[in-house]
Design a protein around this motif. Structure first.
Motif, PDB file in Angstrom:
ATOM      1  N   ILE A 292     -14.160  12.434  10.170  1.00 14.24           N
ATOM      2  CA  ILE A 292     -15.615  12.522  10.279  1.00 14.24           C
ATOM      3  C   ILE A 292     -16.140  13.398   9.146  1.00 14.24           C
ATOM      4  O   ILE A 292     -15.828  14.583   9.063  1.00 14.24           O
ATOM      5  CB  ILE A 292     -16.045  13.118  11.632  1.00 14.24           C
TER       6      ILE A 292
ATOM      7  N   ASP B 187     -25.577   6.345  16.100  1.00 16.42           N
ATOM      8  CA  ASP B 187     -26.385   7.442  16.629  1.00 16.42           C
ATOM      9  C   ASP B 187     -26.702   8.480  15.563  1.00 16.42           C
ATOM     10  O   ASP B 187     -27.396   9.470  15.841  1.00 16.42           O
ATOM     11  CB  ASP B 187     -25.667   8.119  17.799  1.00 16.42           C
ATOM     12  N   ARG B 188     -26.216   8.262  14.339  1.00  8.97           N
ATOM     13  CA  ARG B 188     -26.386   9.256  13.271  1.00  8.97           C
ATOM     14  C   ARG B 188     -27.042   8.704  12.016  1.00  8.97           C
ATOM     15  O   ARG B 188     -27.349   9.459  11.101  1.00  8.97           O
ATOM     16  CB  ARG B 188     -25.022   9.881  12.941  1.00  8.97           C
TER      17      ARG B 188
ATOM     18  N   TYR C 231     -20.189   2.870  17.068  1.00 10.21           N
ATOM     19  CA  TYR C 231     -21.135   3.413  18.035  1.00 10.21           C
ATOM     20  C   TYR C 231     -21.509   4.853  17.669  1.00 10.21           C
ATOM     21  O   TYR C 231     -22.666   5.263  17.784  1.00 10.21           O
ATOM     22  CB  TYR C 231     -20.542   3.366  19.445  1.00 10.21           C
ATOM     23  N   TYR C 232     -20.519   5.609  17.246  1.00  5.93           N
ATOM     24  CA  TYR C 232     -20.756   6.995  16.801  1.00  5.93           C
ATOM     25  C   TYR C 232     -21.707   7.000  15.605  1.00  5.93           C
ATOM     26  O   TYR C 232     -22.664   7.779  15.549  1.00  5.93           O
ATOM     27  CB  TYR C 232     -19.414   7.622  16.423  1.00  5.93           C
TER      28      TYR C 232
ATOM     29  N   THR D 180     -14.967   1.344  17.756  1.00  6.12           N
ATOM     30  CA  THR D 180     -15.433   2.530  18.486  1.00  6.12           C
ATOM     31  C   THR D 180     -16.312   3.410  17.616  1.00  6.12           C
ATOM     32  O   THR D 180     -17.391   3.865  18.048  1.00  6.12           O
ATOM     33  CB  THR D 180     -14.224   3.337  18.999  1.00  6.12           C
ATOM     34  N   LEU D 181     -15.885   3.643  16.387  1.00  9.10           N
ATOM     35  CA  LEU D 181     -16.602   4.578  15.526  1.00  9.10           C
ATOM     36  C   LEU D 181     -17.973   4.043  15.106  1.00  9.10           C
ATOM     37  O   LEU D 181     -18.852   4.824  14.724  1.00  9.10           O
ATOM     38  CB  LEU D 181     -15.768   4.906  14.283  1.00  9.10           C
TER      39      LEU D 181
ATOM     40  N   TYR E 271      -9.329   9.822  13.614  1.00 12.58           N
ATOM     41  CA  TYR E 271     -10.702   9.788  13.125  1.00 12.58           C
ATOM     42  C   TYR E 271     -10.907  10.828  12.028  1.00 12.58           C
ATOM     43  O   TYR E 271     -10.448  11.969  12.146  1.00 12.58           O
ATOM     44  CB  TYR E 271     -11.671  10.056  14.273  1.00 12.58           C
TER      45      TYR E 271
END
Length: 231
Positions: A8, A75-76, A71-72, A68-69, A6
């Motif tokens: 970020i 939230d942002r 979902y991360y 997966t990412l 990942y």
């Protein structure tokens, strides 16, 4: 493309809301009079007809069957953002569907651009968040924890997209501009759109296209140049 970890990035600053409101009045096709690049591939099409959005790009890169990412990222994201999803060439799995569209509505996203497939098109339309994609697939992504990138430079629809870029999208296409080019392009495009409206009124009043642009002189000049070049 294989992603095994990942990356970020930092949350980018949002573009000024007044600037974006003016930019949203620009038709993508108007900018197409000046630029040949910065437009995404033409098969990225809107699911909801007749909408135009302008917002700040937030980027996600996810490959193959994994999301997966996403979902991360969801939230942002912030109200007014445009989520731009690079699928790294995958044309089989759909990372975006009715559930994510419902989340996007709650988050206040201005729009979503997917360089790949979506699923549940009726549910996406019902949620009302403008969405652009290349097609529909019943095969969804899963939470496989393969890796990806959030708020990093990506490629989407054949153009580079950086976090914080301006995204303009309507039923003619998707345009990505660096933030420092938005104000100038908006001024030029809105002026041209106003001029075009004036030209239509003149044609409706009985004028010819020749009255608007001296095409006859252009043709004569072209022929004169050809005669000179051919001796």
């Amino acid at each position: 493309m294989s992603i095994t970890s990942y990356r970020i990035g930092d949350v980018c600053e949002q573009l000024d809301s007044t600037l974006l409101a003016r930019f949203a009045r620009v038709e993508a096709a108007t900018v197409g009079h000046y630029l040949h690049d910065r437009f995404m591939r033409t098969d990225i099409r809107p699911l909801i007809d007749g909408v135009r959005i302008a917002g700040t790009a937030v980027t996600v890169s996810i490959a193959g069957p994994d999301s997966t990412l996403l979902y991360y990222a969801m939230d942002r994201v912030r109200p007014g953002d445009v989520l731009v999803i690079d699928r790294c060439g995958d044309e089989r799995h759909a990372p975006w569907g009715g559930f994510m569209a419902a989340v996007a509505k709650v988050r206040g996203l201005a729009g979503v651009i997917v360089d790949g497939m979506i699923t549940d098109p009726a549910a996406i339309r019902a949620a009302g968040v403008p969405t652009w994609a290349r097609g529909v697939s019943p095969i969804t992504t899963k939470l496989l924890n393969f890796g990806g990138g959030f708020n990093i430079p990506i490629a989407c629809g054949g153009v580079s997209v950086n976090p914080g870029d301006a995204v303009l999208a309507d039923d003619c296409g998707v345009l990505v501009l660096p933030h420092d080019q938005v104000a100038g392009m908006t001024d030029v495009a809105l002026a041209d759109q106003e001029d075009e409206g004036g030209w239509i009124k003149r044609i409706e009043a009985g004028e010819r296209l020749q009255d608007l642009v001296d095409v006859a002189a252009m043709i004569a000049e072209r022929n004169k140049q050809d005669q000179i070049s051919h001796g």
